[in-house]
Scaffold this active site. Structure first.
Site, PDB file in Angstrom:
ATOM      1  N   TYR A 114       0.818  -1.215   0.000  1.00 13.14           N
ATOM      2  CA  TYR A 114       0.000   0.000   0.000  1.00 13.14           C
ATOM      3  C   TYR A 114       0.853   1.267   0.000  1.00 13.14           C
ATOM      4  O   TYR A 114       0.405   2.313  -0.446  1.00 13.14           O
ATOM      5  CB  TYR A 114      -0.908   0.035   1.245  1.00 13.14           C
ATOM      6  CG  TYR A 114      -2.259  -0.609   1.035  1.00 13.14           C
ATOM      7  CD1 TYR A 114      -2.354  -1.945   0.691  1.00 13.14           C
ATOM      8  CD2 TYR A 114      -3.430   0.121   1.192  1.00 13.14           C
ATOM      9  CE1 TYR A 114      -3.584  -2.537   0.518  1.00 13.14           C
ATOM     10  CE2 TYR A 114      -4.664  -0.473   1.013  1.00 13.14           C
ATOM     11  CZ  TYR A 114      -4.734  -1.798   0.674  1.00 13.14           C
ATOM     12  OH  TYR A 114      -5.959  -2.382   0.496  1.00 13.14           O
ATOM     13  N   LYS A 170       3.100 -15.262   1.873  1.00 15.30           N
ATOM     14  CA  LYS A 170       3.433 -16.116   0.731  1.00 15.30           C
ATOM     15  C   LYS A 170       4.942 -16.328   0.733  1.00 15.30           C
ATOM     16  O   LYS A 170       5.657 -15.852  -0.154  1.00 15.30           O
ATOM     17  CB  LYS A 170       2.961 -15.465  -0.572  1.00 15.30           C
ATOM     18  CG  LYS A 170       1.458 -15.510  -0.783  1.00 15.30           C
ATOM     19  CD  LYS A 170       0.957 -16.841  -1.333  1.00 15.30           C
ATOM     20  CE  LYS A 170       1.393 -17.049  -2.771  1.00 15.30           C
ATOM     21  NZ  LYS A 170       0.976 -18.391  -3.256  1.00 15.30           N
ATOM     22  N   ASP A 225      -2.877 -17.993   0.320  1.00 17.23           N
ATOM     23  CA  ASP A 225      -3.893 -18.574  -0.575  1.00 17.23           C
ATOM     24  C   ASP A 225      -4.535 -19.790   0.080  1.00 17.23           C
ATOM     25  O   ASP A 225      -5.764 -19.956   0.053  1.00 17.23           O
ATOM     26  CB  ASP A 225      -3.297 -18.906  -1.954  1.00 17.23           C
ATOM     27  CG  ASP A 225      -2.059 -19.797  -1.879  1.00 17.23           C
ATOM     28  OD1 ASP A 225      -1.474 -19.931  -0.785  1.00 17.23           O
ATOM     29  OD2 ASP A 225      -1.684 -20.366  -2.921  1.00 17.23           O
ATOM     30  N   ASP A 253      -6.395  -7.146   3.637  1.00 22.24           N
ATOM     31  CA  ASP A 253      -7.527  -6.503   2.979  1.00 22.24           C
ATOM     32  C   ASP A 253      -8.437  -7.568   2.368  1.00 22.24           C
ATOM     33  O   ASP A 253      -9.658  -7.568   2.572  1.00 22.24           O
ATOM     34  CB  ASP A 253      -6.993  -5.549   1.903  1.00 22.24           C
ATOM     35  CG  ASP A 253      -8.095  -4.746   1.238  1.00 22.24           C
ATOM     36  OD1 ASP A 253      -9.032  -4.318   1.952  1.00 22.24           O
ATOM     37  OD2 ASP A 253      -8.034  -4.555   0.011  1.00 22.24           O
ATOM     38  N   ASP A 257     -12.191  -9.227   3.986  1.00 27.48           N
ATOM     39  CA  ASP A 257     -13.463  -9.200   3.254  1.00 27.48           C
ATOM     40  C   ASP A 257     -14.056 -10.601   3.170  1.00 27.48           C
ATOM     41  O   ASP A 257     -15.265 -10.793   3.326  1.00 27.48           O
ATOM     42  CB  ASP A 257     -13.264  -8.657   1.829  1.00 27.48           C
ATOM     43  CG  ASP A 257     -13.579  -7.168   1.731  1.00 27.48           C
ATOM     44  OD1 ASP A 257     -13.543  -6.487   2.773  1.00 27.48           O
ATOM     45  OD2 ASP A 257     -13.856  -6.686   0.610  1.00 27.48           O
TER      46      ASP A 257
END
Ligand code: IPM
Ligand code: MG
Length: 368
Positions: free
Chosen positions: A142, A192, A225, A249, A253
């Site tokens: 970000y 990751k 993932d 983020d 959600d």
């Protein structure tokens, strides 16, 4: 001693109408509990751009730095879609997070029993779900440099940079371990590390902080993932999840949707302790400005009300009052009260934003 101070930034879209219900609860606390806040209000987002040509003025930023806690509604709307990146409503929010150094973003995903049917997953998968995602909020892709769109070899290239320092990882890991100790003592860290060097460092630092300072907490690591997959398969395996800004983020959600309604979920963004011992803090609902229903009295005020409840708990040491408020929310839901976002496909008659606020206040009255 002076009252604790609150800066309210209702923002755009449904922000002002859901925040109005929080103000009624703040008034209730003053009248019925003798708990008083010094409240000031200001602009952020599109409305600040309309008034001042910037989504957050320096004066508002300065105020946010001074108060004990900031309460934000929502920012953004289609009217501002074509604005330059530097003055988009979202920049106001990002500036608050960055300049207040609110590095730990707490996003609970809790499934209210009365609403388990609203999840797209089976009841048994989500009923009783209560997990906490801690998203690093002030670094990573970000904010990483270099960034931008440049031209190379006659074509445009979009660039963003994932970047984490050890200390940035360590401090958010500490937040996660501290919180886990007050919950089920279990943390899962997601990155990751299989493809990103920053992920390898993330995993190493989280493990080091754990081994040196929090060996009593159960720690696991998961690729982000696979984490997304496990969150949809059996979310109750998790308690506290700690992850970076971008994965957080996305995963928050996803976790929000498990619970059935985005209109229900609060969040807290916390930084380092101030001189008075309270953490720098901003509280906001997870939902956005929902321009399609703004100004119609249809919005669900619960996420914003529960964000205030998190402020009571994390900024003001008023855990018992937060419990009372959360119980009042649970009570009205159990009684069958539903705003429009909580209507199933078979429909029904939804209550307005204000009616929902009134019902919660009535439940608060009855709790005394
Ligand atoms: C969130 C939002 C923000 C983010 C946007 C509005 C900038 O999606 O708080 O999750 O990406 O952080
Ligand atoms: Mg988001």
């Amino acid at each position: 001693m002076s009252n604790p101070s609150l800066l309210i930034l209702p923002g755009d879209g449904i922000g002002p109408e859901v925040m109005a219900e929080v103000r009624r609860i703040i008034d209730w606390m003053s009248e019925r509990r003798g708990i008083r806040f010094d409240v000031s209000e200001d602009l952020v987002g599109g409305c600040a751009y309309d008034a001042h040509g910037t989504p957050l003025t320096d004066a508002t930023m300065e105020k946010a730095q001074q108060v004990d806690a900031v309460l934000l509604g929502a920012v953004g709307g289609p009217k501002y879609d074509d604005l330059d990146f530097s003055v988009k409503p979202e920049r106001g929010l990002l500036r608050l997070r960055k300049e207040m150094d609110l590095y730990a973003n707490l996003r609970p995903a809790q499934c209210f029993d009365a609403l388990a049917e609203f999840s797209s997953l089976k009841r048994e998968v989500v009923a009783g779900l209560d997990i906490m995602i801690i998203r690093e909020l002030t670094s990573g892709v970000y904010f990483g440099e270099p960034r931008g769109v440049v031209v190379e070899n006659n074509e445009r290239v979009g660039i963003n940079t994932q970047r984490y320092t050890e200390s940035e990882i360590a401090r958010v890991a500490r937040s996660a371990f501290e919180l886990a100790r007050r919950r089920s003592n279990k943390v899962c860290s997601m990155e990751k590390a299989n493809v990103m060097e920053s992920g390898v460092l993330w995993r190493d630092v989280v493990q080091e902080v754990h081994d040196a300072e929090y060996p009593d907490v159960e720690l696991s690591h998961m690729y982000a993932d696979a984490g997304a997959m496990q969150l949809t398969r059996w979310p109750k395996q998790f308690d506290v999840i700690v992850t970076d800004n971008l994965f957080g983020d996305l995963l928050s959600d996803l976790a929000a949707m498990l619970t059935g309604s985005l209109g229900m979920l609060p969040s807290a963004s916390l930084g380092a302790p101030m001189a008075n011992g309270r953490p720098k803090a901003m509280y906001e609902p997870v939902h956005g400005s929902a321009p399609d229903i703004a100004g119609q009295g249809k919005a669900n005020p619960i996420a914003c009300i529960l964000s205030f409840s998190m402020a009571l708990r994390y900024s003001f040491d008023l855990g018992a009052e937060a419990d009372r408020l959360e119980a009042a929310v649970e009570k009205v839901l159990a009684d069958g009260l539903r705003t429009a976002d909580l209507m199933g496909p078979e429909g029904g008659s939804p209550v307005s934003t204000q009616d929902m606020g009134s019902a919660i206040i009535k439940a608060l009255d009855e709790s005394l």
